[in-house]
Design a protein around this motif. Sequence first.
Motif, PDB file in Angstrom:
ATOM      1  N   ALA A  80      -5.914   3.432  -0.252  1.00 16.88           N
ATOM      2  CA  ALA A  80      -4.969   2.550  -0.939  1.00 16.88           C
ATOM      3  C   ALA A  80      -3.803   2.177  -0.031  1.00 16.88           C
ATOM      4  O   ALA A  80      -3.317   1.034  -0.064  1.00 16.88           O
ATOM      5  N   GLY A 129      -4.170  -1.538   0.196  1.00 20.49           N
ATOM      6  CA  GLY A 129      -3.478  -1.995  -1.009  1.00 20.49           C
ATOM      7  C   GLY A 129      -2.634  -3.234  -0.808  1.00 20.49           C
ATOM      8  O   GLY A 129      -2.584  -4.118  -1.668  1.00 20.49           O
ATOM      9  N   SER A 151      -8.496   8.957  -1.236  1.00 17.71           N
ATOM     10  CA  SER A 151      -8.386   7.720  -2.017  1.00 17.71           C
ATOM     11  C   SER A 151      -7.041   7.038  -1.799  1.00 17.71           C
ATOM     12  O   SER A 151      -6.959   5.809  -1.662  1.00 17.71           O
ATOM     13  N   GLY A 179       0.810  -1.213   0.000  1.00 19.31           N
ATOM     14  CA  GLY A 179       0.000   0.000   0.000  1.00 19.31           C
ATOM     15  C   GLY A 179       0.844   1.263   0.000  1.00 19.31           C
ATOM     16  O   GLY A 179       0.582   2.206  -0.749  1.00 19.31           O
ATOM     17  N   ARG A 186       1.183   4.201  -2.989  1.00 19.07           N
ATOM     18  CA  ARG A 186       0.961   5.618  -2.686  1.00 19.07           C
ATOM     19  C   ARG A 186       2.163   6.467  -3.081  1.00 19.07           C
ATOM     20  O   ARG A 186       2.021   7.499  -3.742  1.00 19.07           O
TER      21      ARG A 186
END
Length: 221
Positions: free
Chosen positions: A130, A134, A126, A49, A53
């Motif tokens: 994530a 993620g 968002s 994740g 990012r």
Amino acid sequence: MNPLTPDLQHWLDLAGIAVFAISGALLAVRKNFDVFGMAVLAFATGLGGGLFRDLVIGAVPPAAFTDMGYFLTPLVVTVLVIFLHPQVERINRAVLVFDAAGLGFFCVVGTIKAHEYGLGTVAAASLGLATAAGGGVLRDVLANEVPALLRWDREIYAVPAIVGASSVALLLRYDALNNVTMTVSVLVPFVLRLLALRYNWRAPRAWHRRSAATEDGAGAA
């Protein structure tokens, strides 16, 4: 506006990575993967994740490649699970609690970092989601499973992260983020996730759904 000191954020990051890496390594054990497969799932879950990012916002090279602590944590977890996985399995409920804490922390920190790189409210929230979810999605894909994030027969995971990330994004938007409001934003997804685990809360499916999909989740909305 990041009320966390760099040292505190660093140690909290490592704690969250460790907890997520445990879930990846344990899934590898259940799937009968070898040592390399365990390490891959541990790294993917713990760092996936944050890597996504950082690549999206242009924070390169990502922290996972510039800080040895980030790299070594999943490796240490893998070694521990190799030798102690029966004991780790027995404390699975405790692992889920720490996983919920990591979810709350990562969705908040991910949102803050995205905001610091100039993203707007929706985009920052968002990427907060994530950051938190993620790694789990990448873990499940690598293990050839439908991501738990998408399965209706699993307790809600994305909803608490969305709530936490959205609250932080709005606080940043209105210059209201401080130690107190950030703590609340971490606690809310943490508590929501624990309640979901306790009471089996699930996200709703399509209204008047006519699909004949089974509860295994294959093809479920």
